[in-house]
Design an enzyme around this catalytic site. Structure first.
Site, PDB file in Angstrom:
ATOM      1  N   THR A 182       0.941  -1.085   0.115  1.00  0.00           N
ATOM      2  CA  THR A 182       0.031   0.057   0.021  1.00  0.00           C
ATOM      3  C   THR A 182       0.844   1.038   0.020  1.00  0.00           C
ATOM      4  OG1 THR A 182      -0.098  -0.055   2.392  1.00  0.00           O
ATOM      5  CG2 THR A 182      -1.908  -1.042   1.390  1.00  0.00           C
ATOM      6  N   GLU A 206      -5.371  -4.522  -0.005  1.00  0.00           N
ATOM      7  CA  GLU A 206      -5.668  -5.632   0.850  1.00  0.00           C
ATOM      8  C   GLU A 206      -6.674  -6.601   0.337  1.00  0.00           C
ATOM      9  OE1 GLU A 206      -5.166  -2.475   1.431  1.00  0.00           O
ATOM     10  OE2 GLU A 206      -3.889  -2.181   3.500  1.00  0.00           O
ATOM     11  N   LYS A 230     -13.177  15.934  12.981  1.00  0.00           N
ATOM     12  CA  LYS A 230     -13.456  15.835  14.126  1.00  0.00           C
ATOM     13  C   LYS A 230     -13.859  17.364  14.729  1.00  0.00           C
ATOM     14  CE  LYS A 230     -11.271  11.759  13.770  1.00  0.00           C
ATOM     15  NZ  LYS A 230     -10.148  11.570  12.944  1.00  0.00           N
ATOM     16  N   TRP A 283     -18.612  14.057  14.091  1.00  0.00           N
ATOM     17  CA  TRP A 283     -17.852  13.587  13.050  1.00  0.00           C
ATOM     18  C   TRP A 283     -18.482  14.399  11.716  1.00  0.00           C
ATOM     19  CZ3 TRP A 283     -17.286   7.749  13.302  1.00  0.00           C
ATOM     20  CH2 TRP A 283     -16.193   7.406  14.190  1.00  0.00           C
TER      21      TRP A 283
HETATM   22  P1  ADP Z   1      -4.011   3.945  -1.035  1.00  0.00           P
HETATM   23  O1  ADP Z   1      -3.750   3.769   0.221  1.00  0.00           O
HETATM   24  O2  ADP Z   1      -2.686   4.257  -1.978  1.00  0.00           O
HETATM   25  O3  ADP Z   1      -4.937   4.726  -1.589  1.00  0.00           O
HETATM   26  P2  ADP Z   1      -5.730   1.720  -1.991  1.00  0.00           P
HETATM   27  O4  ADP Z   1      -5.974   2.001  -3.488  1.00  0.00           O
HETATM   28  O5  ADP Z   1      -5.554   0.375  -1.438  1.00  0.00           O
HETATM   29  O6  ADP Z   1      -4.424   2.568  -1.707  1.00  0.00           O
HETATM   30  O7  ADP Z   1      -6.426   2.360  -1.258  1.00  0.00           O
HETATM   31  C1  ADP Z   1      -7.721   1.941  -0.688  1.00  0.00           C
HETATM   32  C2  ADP Z   1      -8.720   3.001  -0.073  1.00  0.00           C
HETATM   33  O8  ADP Z   1      -9.242   3.720  -1.075  1.00  0.00           O
HETATM   34  C3  ADP Z   1      -9.934   2.367   0.762  1.00  0.00           C
HETATM   35  O9  ADP Z   1      -9.544   2.008   2.080  1.00  0.00           O
HETATM   36  C4  ADP Z   1     -10.906   3.769   0.996  1.00  0.00           C
HETATM   37  O10 ADP Z   1     -10.492   4.787   1.765  1.00  0.00           O
HETATM   38  C5  ADP Z   1     -10.721   4.440  -0.597  1.00  0.00           C
HETATM   39  N1  ADP Z   1     -11.607   3.868  -1.747  1.00  0.00           N
HETATM   40  C6  ADP Z   1     -11.589   2.779  -2.539  1.00  0.00           C
HETATM   41  N2  ADP Z   1     -12.569   2.821  -3.368  1.00  0.00           N
HETATM   42  C7  ADP Z   1     -13.405   3.811  -2.949  1.00  0.00           C
HETATM   43  C8  ADP Z   1     -14.712   4.374  -3.310  1.00  0.00           C
HETATM   44  N3  ADP Z   1     -15.196   3.875  -4.229  1.00  0.00           N
HETATM   45  N4  ADP Z   1     -15.047   5.425  -2.432  1.00  0.00           N
HETATM   46  C9  ADP Z   1     -14.444   5.935  -1.699  1.00  0.00           C
HETATM   47  N5  ADP Z   1     -13.164   5.294  -1.192  1.00  0.00           N
HETATM   48  C10 ADP Z   1     -12.672   4.583  -1.819  1.00  0.00           C
END
Ligand code: ADP
Length: 543
Positions: free
Chosen positions: A182, A327, A436, A441
């Site tokens: 990540t 993940e 916050k 929130w």
């Molecule tokens: P990075 O940490 O580099 O962004 P990832 O692509 O694995 O790597 O990120 C996953 C995160 O992206 C999720 O935990 C979420 O917060 C966000 N995410 C993924 N898809 C969506 C979506 N459709 N809408 C909002 N947030 C999203």
């Protein structure tokens, strides 16, 4: 009583062999420095086996990690299969990571060989002395010039004299096939390791009619970088089905993507929202025929609802939102309408499509509050999203941070969501991005989407700024559309928002910028903005 079915391993070999047999004439198209290059699955199949054999000759042993630092190219696609099918672990390296993180990842995974496009080699040249675990570099000429990396061998030379037939290989479905780190918002990146089985089942997931319905008749344009969570699993699933594949190559720009959709009549693709916003911006100025597209998946961050509407209305192009993480291999939820929801008024249908969707069959999900209790599926109560299933990580690779990431066998996503009575999740925020304010929130995502609904706005990002009384308050950073630059005011934005959100959610300030900083995978970079505005004095916040 035992089931009496074969214990047939769910490995990528099956996809490769079947595709080689059934679809030898199907095309794989790549954009190269010399224009479009076309070859067939038959060529692909042979080259994968030649490369697999060459890896063995290089001394790559089962379980060894083999890195790729590459654009979306046919060679990269070959490596997606050659590395795992010959027992090694495909480790895709994010080409936009800062040098220190790249160094960390290569060393942490102990990459033995790295395949690198010549245009990307300079990054590795700079850190060469810090990555002694790498014994060979395999250079892929993409027109990027010479490299000094050593020891090195050219990709084409390496496979030139190998045979294109399979060599005996035995893999267990639980063996590692690939890994990906990540991007790491705090601390060092964390590694997810995908088993053959996880990728196999995830690929099935992408082909389900209620997911992406990827099929042999599709033409996939692989927009998502292949280093971003397995390119969302699309390359694996495309080879599994025998779909035509189009690869945009080195440093694709928005116009290149539009040209490829038009020229190759692409039907399916995935991209982060900034891609779709970019395409919309382009289509406002130039004409492209995108009528071939039947399914454009958007994920990675929330898609503003009006972008879904604009694409339907103006371009006849259906954007479908999905949610996932590195993940989770990554696709875990998809926002397709259940049959009975099709009967709802248009307004409500869009509201549902703007949510992140229902779980893909195979994935379980729940939302849990601060006391560790599951929250009701009422569309109101927020909780942390937790997931489990055959393509969800069971632990980061050699990482002490594992304990905090799991709860009773569920993976803690760090995303705060509501779940409605139909099971559609809606991401309110990542835990760290929630604002916050006075013990309550505020969802930055909801505010951003409300602002991006303004007809003069191109992009908007909302971040928390420290506040002496309320702890944190939201500040909106807004990029106007090019033709409205200098013609939009803070008051206009706040007035627009006032009609759409609670008064106490209204941002304390609106700042106009020319561009919002993006992360390595094209998401709004809130970390950078938070840093930039951490000492920002809010109007009316006192001293
Ligand atoms: P990075 O940490 O580099 O962004 P990832 O692509 O694995 O790597 O990120 C996953 C995160 O992206 C999720 O935990 C979420 O917060 C966000 N995410 C993924 N898809 C969506 C979506 N459709 N809408 C909002 N947030 C999203």
């Amino acid at each position: 009583m035992q089931g009496l079915m074969m214990d047939y391993p769910l490995t990528l070999h099956h996809f490769l062999e079947r595709a080689g047999r059934l679809f030898p004439y199907k095309e794989i198209v790549s954009k190269t420095a010399h224009g479009l290059a076309r070859y067939t699955y038959a060529d692909f199949y042979q080259r994968v086996h030649r490369m697999g054999r060459a890896l063995r000759r290089l001394g790559v042993a089962p379980g060894d990690r083999v890195g790729t630092l590459a654009w979306n190219t046919s060679r990269h696609l070959e490596l997606y299969f050659a590395i795992p099918c010959y027992g090694a672990v495909l480790h895709t390296l994010n080409l936009r990571l800062p040098k220190d993180q790249l160094t960390y990842i290569i060393n942490h995974a102990e990459d033995r060989v790295i395949f690198v496009d010549t245009s990307l080699a300079p990054v590795l040249e700079e850190i060469r002395s810090e990555i002694p675990c790498v014994k060979h570099f395999v250079v892929m000429d993409d027109g990027g010039g010479e490299t000094e990396l050593a020891p090195r061998v050219d990709y084409e030379d390496l496979i030139a004299f190998e045979q294109g037939s399979p060599e005996a290989y035995a893999a267990k479905e639980t063996d590692a096939a690939a890994m990906c780190y990540t991007s790491g918002t705090t601390g060092n990146p964390k590694g997810s390791v995908y088993s053959h089985r996880a990728i196999f089942l995830h690929s099935y997931g992408l082909t389900m009619a209620d997911t992406f319905a990827l099929s042999e008749r599709d033409t996939l344009l692989q927009i998502v970088p292949m280093f971003h969570a397995n390119g969302w699993g699309l390359p694996f699933a495309a080879v599994m089905t025998g779909a035509k594949i189009v690869l945009p190559g080195r440093h694709p720009q928005i116009r290149d993507l539009a040209e490829l959709i038009q020229g190759e009549r692409a039907t399916i693709m995935g991209g982060v929202p900034t891609i779709w916003i970019g395409i919309h911006d382009l289509l406002q100025q130039e004409k492209f025929d995108l009528s071939s597209v039947r399914m454009a998946a958007t994920a990675g961050s929330a898609i503003p609802r009006q972008v879904l509407e604009v694409f339907d209305r103006e371009y006849g192009m259906r954007l479908v939102q999905a949610w996932g993480m590195t993940e989770t291999t990554p696709i875990a939820t998809v926002s397709v309408l259940k049959g009975r929801l099709e009967a709802k008024p248009e307004n409500e249908r869009y509201a549902i499509r703007a949510k992140q969707g229902i779980s893909v069959a195979g994935v379980d999900l729940r939302a849990v509050n601060g006391e560790g209790r599951e929250v009701p599926w009422d569309g109101q109560t927020m909780g942390e999203l937790q997931v489990r299933g055959p393509w969800i990580t069971s632990g980061y690779y050699n990482d002490p941070r594992n304990a905090a990431s799991f709860m009773d066998g569920w993976f803690r996503t760090g995303d705060v969501v509501t779940i409605d009575s139909e099971g559609y999740i809606q991401i309110a925020d990542r835990t760290k991005d929630l604002i916050k304010s006075g013990g309550e929130w505020i969802s930055s995502v909801e505010l951003e989407n409300a602002i991006m609904a303004h007809p003069k706005v191109l992009e908007a990002c909302v971040v928390a700024v420290p506040h002496p009384k309320w702890q944190e308050r939201p500040v909106a950073v807004v990029v106007p559309q090019a033709r409205y630059k200098g013609q939009i005011t803070k008051e206009e934005i706040l007035e627009f928002l006032a009609a759409r959100t609670a008064k106490w959610w209204l941002p304390d300030d609106v700042i106009f910028l020319d561009a919002i900083p993006k992360t390595s995978v094209g998401k709004f970079d809130k970390k950078v903005l938070r840093e930039q505005f951490k000492n920002y004095r809010l109007p009316g916040a006192g001293q």
